[in-house]
Design a protein around this motif. Structure first.
Motif, PDB file in Angstrom:
ATOM      1  N   LYS B 184      -6.885 -52.108  41.308  1.00 43.11           N
ATOM      2  CA  LYS B 184      -8.259 -51.975  40.825  1.00 43.11           C
ATOM      3  C   LYS B 184      -8.556 -53.068  39.812  1.00 43.11           C
ATOM      4  N   PRO B 185      -9.776 -53.621  39.815  1.00 42.47           N
ATOM      5  CA  PRO B 185     -10.104 -54.649  38.827  1.00 42.47           C
ATOM      6  C   PRO B 185     -10.062 -54.078  37.410  1.00 42.47           C
ATOM      7  N   MET B 186      -9.832 -54.950  36.414  1.00 44.67           N
ATOM      8  CA  MET B 186      -9.835 -54.530  35.007  1.00 44.67           C
ATOM      9  C   MET B 186     -10.755 -55.449  34.223  1.00 44.67           C
ATOM     10  N   THR B 187     -11.588 -54.847  33.382  1.00 42.27           N
ATOM     11  CA  THR B 187     -12.433 -55.637  32.481  1.00 42.27           C
ATOM     12  C   THR B 187     -11.861 -55.536  31.062  1.00 42.27           C
ATOM     13  N   ILE B 188     -12.363 -56.389  30.197  1.00 37.52           N
ATOM     14  CA  ILE B 188     -11.910 -56.330  28.809  1.00 37.52           C
ATOM     15  C   ILE B 188     -12.302 -54.985  28.189  1.00 37.52           C
ATOM     16  N   GLU B 189     -13.420 -54.419  28.649  1.00 36.47           N
ATOM     17  CA  GLU B 189     -13.828 -53.097  28.145  1.00 36.47           C
ATOM     18  C   GLU B 189     -12.843 -52.019  28.614  1.00 36.47           C
ATOM     19  N   ASP B 190     -12.365 -52.142  29.861  1.00 37.56           N
ATOM     20  CA  ASP B 190     -11.337 -51.206  30.346  1.00 37.56           C
ATOM     21  C   ASP B 190     -10.102 -51.282  29.454  1.00 37.56           C
ATOM     22  N   HIS B 191      -9.726 -52.516  29.116  1.00 38.81           N
ATOM     23  CA  HIS B 191      -8.549 -52.687  28.249  1.00 38.81           C
ATOM     24  C   HIS B 191      -8.778 -52.043  26.897  1.00 38.81           C
ATOM     25  N   GLN B 192      -9.942 -52.288  26.312  1.00 40.80           N
ATOM     26  CA  GLN B 192     -10.233 -51.749  24.983  1.00 40.80           C
ATOM     27  C   GLN B 192     -10.348 -50.227  24.999  1.00 40.80           C
ATOM     28  N   ALA B 193     -10.711 -49.679  26.165  1.00 37.82           N
ATOM     29  CA  ALA B 193     -10.851 -48.218  26.272  1.00 37.82           C
ATOM     30  C   ALA B 193      -9.539 -47.540  26.646  1.00 37.82           C
ATOM     31  N   SER B 194      -8.530 -48.306  27.021  1.00 42.36           N
ATOM     32  CA  SER B 194      -7.265 -47.678  27.413  1.00 42.36           C
ATOM     33  C   SER B 194      -6.600 -47.088  26.165  1.00 42.36           C
ATOM     34  N   ARG B 195      -5.876 -46.003  26.356  1.00 37.51           N
ATOM     35  CA  ARG B 195      -5.411 -45.229  25.207  1.00 37.51           C
ATOM     36  C   ARG B 195      -4.367 -45.997  24.405  1.00 37.51           C
ATOM     37  N   MET B 196      -4.356 -45.740  23.118  1.00 43.16           N
ATOM     38  CA  MET B 196      -3.406 -46.397  22.236  1.00 43.16           C
ATOM     39  C   MET B 196      -2.016 -45.792  22.455  1.00 43.16           C
ATOM     40  N   ILE B 197      -1.032 -46.645  22.654  1.00 39.19           N
ATOM     41  CA  ILE B 197       0.348 -46.183  22.822  1.00 39.19           C
ATOM     42  C   ILE B 197       1.078 -46.307  21.478  1.00 39.19           C
ATOM     43  N   SER B 198       1.247 -47.534  21.031  1.00 36.10           N
ATOM     44  CA  SER B 198       1.786 -47.758  19.694  1.00 36.10           C
ATOM     45  C   SER B 198       1.084 -49.000  19.173  1.00 36.10           C
ATOM     46  N   ASP B 199       0.164 -48.767  18.254  1.00 35.45           N
ATOM     47  CA  ASP B 199      -0.745 -49.797  17.761  1.00 35.45           C
ATOM     48  C   ASP B 199       0.024 -51.065  17.373  1.00 35.45           C
ATOM     49  N   PRO B 200      -0.357 -52.261  17.841  1.00 32.36           N
ATOM     50  CA  PRO B 200      -1.616 -52.558  18.537  1.00 32.36           C
ATOM     51  C   PRO B 200      -1.559 -52.481  20.056  1.00 32.36           C
ATOM     52  N   PHE B 201      -0.487 -51.909  20.626  1.00 33.17           N
ATOM     53  CA  PHE B 201      -0.378 -51.885  22.084  1.00 33.17           C
ATOM     54  C   PHE B 201      -1.120 -50.694  22.665  1.00 33.17           C
ATOM     55  N   ARG B 202      -2.128 -51.019  23.498  1.00 32.90           N
ATOM     56  CA  ARG B 202      -2.795 -50.013  24.303  1.00 32.90           C
ATOM     57  C   ARG B 202      -2.053 -49.889  25.633  1.00 32.90           C
ATOM     58  N   LEU B 203      -2.436 -48.892  26.413  1.00 29.54           N
ATOM     59  CA  LEU B 203      -1.768 -48.687  27.695  1.00 29.54           C
ATOM     60  C   LEU B 203      -1.773 -49.973  28.519  1.00 29.54           C
ATOM     61  N   PHE B 204      -2.906 -50.682  28.537  1.00 32.79           N
ATOM     62  CA  PHE B 204      -3.009 -51.861  29.400  1.00 32.79           C
ATOM     63  C   PHE B 204      -2.365 -53.114  28.794  1.00 32.79           C
ATOM     64  N   ASP B 205      -1.762 -52.967  27.616  1.00 31.96           N
ATOM     65  CA  ASP B 205      -0.905 -54.037  27.095  1.00 31.96           C
ATOM     66  C   ASP B 205       0.530 -53.888  27.590  1.00 31.96           C
ATOM     67  N   CYS B 206       0.816 -52.762  28.231  1.00 30.37           N
ATOM     68  CA  CYS B 206       2.195 -52.431  28.627  1.00 30.37           C
ATOM     69  C   CYS B 206       2.391 -52.668  30.122  1.00 30.37           C
ATOM     70  N   SER B 207       3.612 -53.072  30.485  1.00 30.73           N
ATOM     71  CA  SER B 207       3.904 -53.336  31.890  1.00 30.73           C
ATOM     72  C   SER B 207       4.144 -52.034  32.644  1.00 30.73           C
ATOM     73  N   LEU B 208       4.323 -52.190  33.952  1.00 31.65           N
ATOM     74  CA  LEU B 208       4.468 -51.048  34.844  1.00 31.65           C
ATOM     75  C   LEU B 208       5.921 -50.584  34.886  1.00 31.65           C
ATOM     76  N   GLU B 209       6.133 -49.393  35.434  1.00 30.52           N
ATOM     77  CA  GLU B 209       7.472 -48.980  35.846  1.00 30.52           C
ATOM     78  C   GLU B 209       7.405 -48.893  37.361  1.00 30.52           C
ATOM     79  N   SER B 210       8.280 -49.632  38.025  1.00 28.35           N
ATOM     80  CA  SER B 210       8.115 -49.840  39.458  1.00 28.35           C
ATOM     81  C   SER B 210       9.395 -49.617  40.237  1.00 28.35           C
ATOM     82  N   ASP B 211       9.206 -49.421  41.537  1.00 25.13           N
ATOM     83  CA  ASP B 211      10.301 -49.371  42.501  1.00 25.13           C
ATOM     84  C   ASP B 211      10.223 -50.602  43.391  1.00 25.13           C
ATOM     85  N   GLY B 212      11.380 -51.115  43.742  1.00 25.92           N
ATOM     86  CA  GLY B 212      11.408 -52.226  44.677  1.00 25.92           C
ATOM     87  C   GLY B 212      12.549 -53.153  44.362  1.00 25.92           C
TER      88      GLY B 212
END
Ligand SMILES: [Zn+2]
Lengths: 141, 381
Positions: B184-212
């Motif tokens: 899905k596309p992401m805008t800067i507003e989506d990033h700013q609205a993503s929940r805070m994980i550990s300030d200053p890192f929001r959810l969208f500052d964090c990488s994925l957990e993946s299989d492969g």
């Protein structure tokens, strides 16, 4: 401590090198390793001095005073034991002795956090045989 | 002896990336390994070196691929800096005449298996953090790295929106990749609205957990010329370890990573300058780690990473396109092996919609706990 009285957070596993540090906390003292060879203070506890390679240490009591170097405010429970604490501030602190420590900081509003803010160490016994440091606003030295 | 141009990447292979493969780490790695070997135009029996990542051992590849005479195996335990450091190890073994074709596989079921945030608690490089910081509530990489980003913000005026630009740019690139977990596309507003994980890192500052799984084959340069695909020659490669490598809290300069020591070595070995780099795949476990590496690599000055990314420099079409595949932030967390695979595709001209026009020279990095760095500079052969 949770309502049932069982402590469900991660606990340290002291080593022969670090046991005096943890025993110091139980006596409400923040102890640091000081090299007997060259006098350098180091933290966290390690077996060897990186300056002179002496393995002889004495333990000295820190003043407990320092200033904020950086911080983070955690909003996500990365372990079930911290859920009730959210959100909490973790501060990295430059101690007067020239090393740093990290601990939870209490009593400082988020918008007052800044590099250089004076803080001091307090202690709380969280379970039998385990005392942890935390930080509160401190007076400028 | 310099490692300059002694080795080349001759094959890359990737499985489908997902959040739930339902498969073992070994089976994923074997699939990607076979693809990489086939991509190189080699047979499994040609492989005479293996550098496995965690969870599997070289013997697993001897057994399953039927390798008749493995002459070299090693491990490079640098967390996310392992893959590029493994390239250095492979080229060194090749240059020493030990072996000719080294397989480097990485694979994980980070989403369906043990989650990364939990697993790190048992890793040896987290021993000091485990004893002195985790009991105080500093448990996960997001929390341990956040103070580096916060100090950068306080010292240099770096903003969350500037970190967000890295997430948004990387997502836009993932949208061009047919094998990305995030679609899905992401805008800067989506990033700013993503929940805070550990300030200053929001959810969208964090990488994925993946299989492969993703695997590459590194071959002796003189043997690479006759293989199926144009070789991607390793011009320069280096690893570097930060001061206070195990504990960020005690690091004299918290805004400087191990790659700051490795980068001058790699550039000198390669004999190129920053302006020569057409595309860069930068390890992106967190947005800030990309910014800090751009500075430590010398693409901008310390403290200028925010304005640098905000200028659009790292976008496709910008001065230095970064993470053209979608990175760990939006393609998949393959420990940065997917960054090497993408650089190879870029330099072969196989990068599809994300192709950087006339890409001839590129750079790829790794970053591992608690700040280890690795960097390789490669050219189209
Ligand atoms: Zn000493």
């Amino acid at each position: 401590m949770s309502a049932t009285g069982t402590y469900n957070k991660l606990v340290p596993e002291p080593t022969p090198h670090s046991a005096p540090y943890w025993e110091g906390l139980n006596r409400r003292k923040l102890l640091l390793q000081k090299c007997r060879g060259c006098g350098r203070i180091r933290h966290y506890p390690q077996p060897m001095c990186p300056s002179c390679h002496s393995m002889e240490v004495e333990w000295v009591e820190a003043s407990g005073r320092g200033v904020i170097h950086s911080w983070t405010i955690t909003h996500h429970a990365f372990h079930p034991g911290v859920r009730e604490d959210l959100p909490y501030t973790l501060a990295t602190v430059d101690l007067e002795e020239g090393v740093r420590m990290l601990a939870q900081l209490r009593g400082v509003p988020d918008d007052k956090l800044r590099i250089g803010l004076p803080v001091r160490v307090e202690f709380e016994t969280v379970k039998d045989g385990l005392t942890l440091p935390y930080l509160v606003p401190g007076e400028p030295a | 002896m310099s490692l300059r141009e002694k080795g080349a990447i001759t094959g890359v292979g990737e499985t489908a990336y997902s959040r739930e493969s339902g498969r073992s780490v070994l089976s994923l790695q074997l699939e990607a390994s076979l693809k990489a070997i086939e991509d190189a135009g080699l047979k499994p029996s040609d492989i005479d070196g293996v550098i496995p990542y965690s969870g599997v051992v070289a013997e697993d590849f001897i057994t399953n691929l039927g390798l008749p005479d493995l002459r070299y195996s090693a491990v490079t335990p640098l967390g996310g800096a392992s893959c590029v450091a493994a390239v250095q190890s492979a080229v060194a073994a090749i240059a020493a005449g030990i072996c000719n074709h080294v397989l480097i596989p990485v694979g994980r079921n980070g989403a369906s298996g043990g989650r990364i945030g939990t697993r790190v608690q048992q890793m040896p490089q987290f021993r000091l953090v485990g004893e002195f910081e985790m009991p105080l509530g500093a448990i996960a990489p997001a929390q341990l790295y956040a103070p580096m980003a916060r100090r950068h913000m306080e010292l240099y005026g770096t903003t969350s929106r500037q970190l967000g630009e890295i997430a948004v740019s990387t997502r836009a690139n993932a949208m061009l990749n047919g094998n990305a977990v995030m679609t899905k596309p992401m805008t800067i507003e989506d990033h700013q609205a993503s929940r805070m994980i550990s300030d200053p890192f929001r959810l969208f500052d964090c990488s994925l957990e993946s299989d492969g799984s993703c695997a590459i084959v590194v071959s002796a340069a003189e043997r690479a010329r006759d293989l199926r695909k144009p070789p991607v020659v390793v011009m320069g490669v280096a690893e570097g370890h930060p001061d206070s490598p195990s504990v960020i809290t005690q690091r004299p300069d918290m805004t400087r990573l191990g790659i700051a020591k490795a980068a001058p070595r790699a550039f000198e070995m390669a004999g190129v300058k920053h302006d020569d780099i057409d595309v860069a795949e930068i390890y992106d476990c967190f947005t800030y780690i990309v910014m800090c590496q751009l500075e430590d690599l010398g693409f901008c000055k310390k403290g200028e990473g925010g304005p640098f990314v905000e200028s659009g420099a790292i976008r496709l079409g910008g001065k230095l396109p970064v993470n053209t595949h979608g990175g760990l932030l939006s393609q998949a967390h393959m420990v940065g092996m997917n960054h090497i695979a993408e650089l190879v595709r870029q330099l072969r001209g196989e990068a599809g919609k994300a192709q950087v026009r006339d890409a001839e020279i590129g750079l790829v990095t790794g970053y591992g706990d608690m700040g280890d760095g690795s960097v390789a500079i490669m050219r189209r052969g």
